[in-house]
Write a protein that holds these residues in place. Structure first.
Motif, PDB file in Angstrom:
ATOM      1  N   GLU A  50      10.122  -8.020  -6.656  1.00 14.27           N
ATOM      2  CA  GLU A  50       9.173  -8.912  -5.955  1.00 14.27           C
ATOM      3  C   GLU A  50       9.178 -10.337  -6.513  1.00 14.27           C
ATOM      4  N   LYS A  81       6.908  -4.253  -2.306  1.00 16.43           N
ATOM      5  CA  LYS A  81       6.137  -5.424  -2.784  1.00 16.43           C
ATOM      6  C   LYS A  81       6.888  -6.709  -2.437  1.00 16.43           C
ATOM      7  N   LYS A  83       9.032  -7.146  -0.019  1.00 14.73           N
ATOM      8  CA  LYS A  83       8.941  -7.364   1.429  1.00 14.73           C
ATOM      9  C   LYS A  83       7.613  -8.033   1.773  1.00 14.73           C
ATOM     10  N   GLU A  84       6.554  -7.529   1.153  1.00 17.79           N
ATOM     11  CA  GLU A  84       5.234  -8.100   1.402  1.00 17.79           C
ATOM     12  C   GLU A  84       5.132  -9.555   0.950  1.00 17.79           C
ATOM     13  N   SER A  85       5.834  -9.865  -0.144  1.00 19.56           N
ATOM     14  CA  SER A  85       5.760 -11.229  -0.681  1.00 19.56           C
ATOM     15  C   SER A  85       6.645 -12.197   0.109  1.00 19.56           C
TER      16      SER A  85
END
Ligand code: GLN
Length: 243
Positions: A50, A81, A83-85
């Motif tokens: 991340e 994580k 991907k989310e960031s």
């Protein structure tokens, strides 16, 4: 600005010069005055995925996929994580397959994938291996881009919700299948080696832009002189009689 690139399994997943993609990202970003950091990560090495703007995973034969898949699955939380960031993902061939549900290899052995995407891959019989030069039409933003490369895979990838592009020459996800790869706002996944980015500067810049936008707001990159890149790209179109 800074661009942090993570090159996963650099020592195992590097078929047909996939590492050229890393060199291209490094070169094109540096030319724009961006400070590029490339870190590698292999089996059992600790990395916070991340923390990276771009995640790159190249292709590998069944043997290498078998060697890495457990290590990759153990990193799922860190990948989610990332991907989310807003990390940008570039996945080639064997790497593309392992982000789906599973890969059923040549020997009928099931290699579990990350199941981040719904697609799955099953090996074909020898007569239906997808080998050769490939040309794909992809839509990048509002632009229609002709992408050139080379494919060599037994795996037939099915249930792809959103392909990377439409096949003009070659096979793509399945033998004579018509569609190639997978794409969403942050991931480009493709069977195209070649390697992909040196001959397709528009795709390289798209990956750089996606990566930069994790931490900065950048609408476009300054143009580079792509005489050689375009010549290599156009030579392939010419060779395959595509206008
Ligand atoms: N082993 C996989 C297949 O044959 C992937 C090969 C590759 O990465 N070129 O489908």
């Amino acid at each position: 600005m800074e661009l942090k690139i993570l090159w996963m399994y650099h020592d195992l997943m590097d078929l047909y010069g996939d590492k050229g993609n890393i060199e291209t990202l490094r070169y094109r970003a540096s030319k724009r005055g961006i400070n590029v950091v490339v870190d590698t990560c292999t089996l059992q090495e600790e990395r916070n995925i991340e923390d990276y703007d771009i995640f790159f995973l190249g292709g590998g034969a069944d043997k290498e996929q078998t060697l890495i898949y457990k290590d990759l699955l153990a990193r799922k939380e860190s990948i989610l994580k990332a991907k989310e960031s807003g990390t940008a993902f570039l996945l080639i061939c064997g790497g593309y397959q392992l982000f789906g549900q599973y890969y059923l290899d040549q020997d009928g052995k099931k290699i579990d994938g990350l199941s981040i995407y719904d697609y799955y891959t099953e090996s074909s019989d020898r007569d239906h291996r997808c080998i050769g030069n490939i040309i794909v039409e992809a839509k990048i933003g509002e632009k229609q881009v002709t992408v050139v490369g080379f494919e060599n895979h037994g795996g037939q990838t099915k249930a792809v919700s959103n392909p990377f592009g439409k096949v003009i020459v070659g096979h793509g996800n399945t033998y004579k299948g018509g569609y190639e790869g997978y794409m969403d706002a942050k991931t480009i996944a493709t069977y195209m080696h070649g390697p992909l980015l040196p001959k397709n500067p528009a795709i390289a810049d798209e990956v750089i832009l996606r990566g930069l936008n994790r931490r900065y707001v950048v609408e476009h990159l300054e143009a580079l002189q792509d005489t050689l890149e375009n010549a290599a790209h156009d030579a392939m179109l010419k060779r395959l009689n595509v206008k």
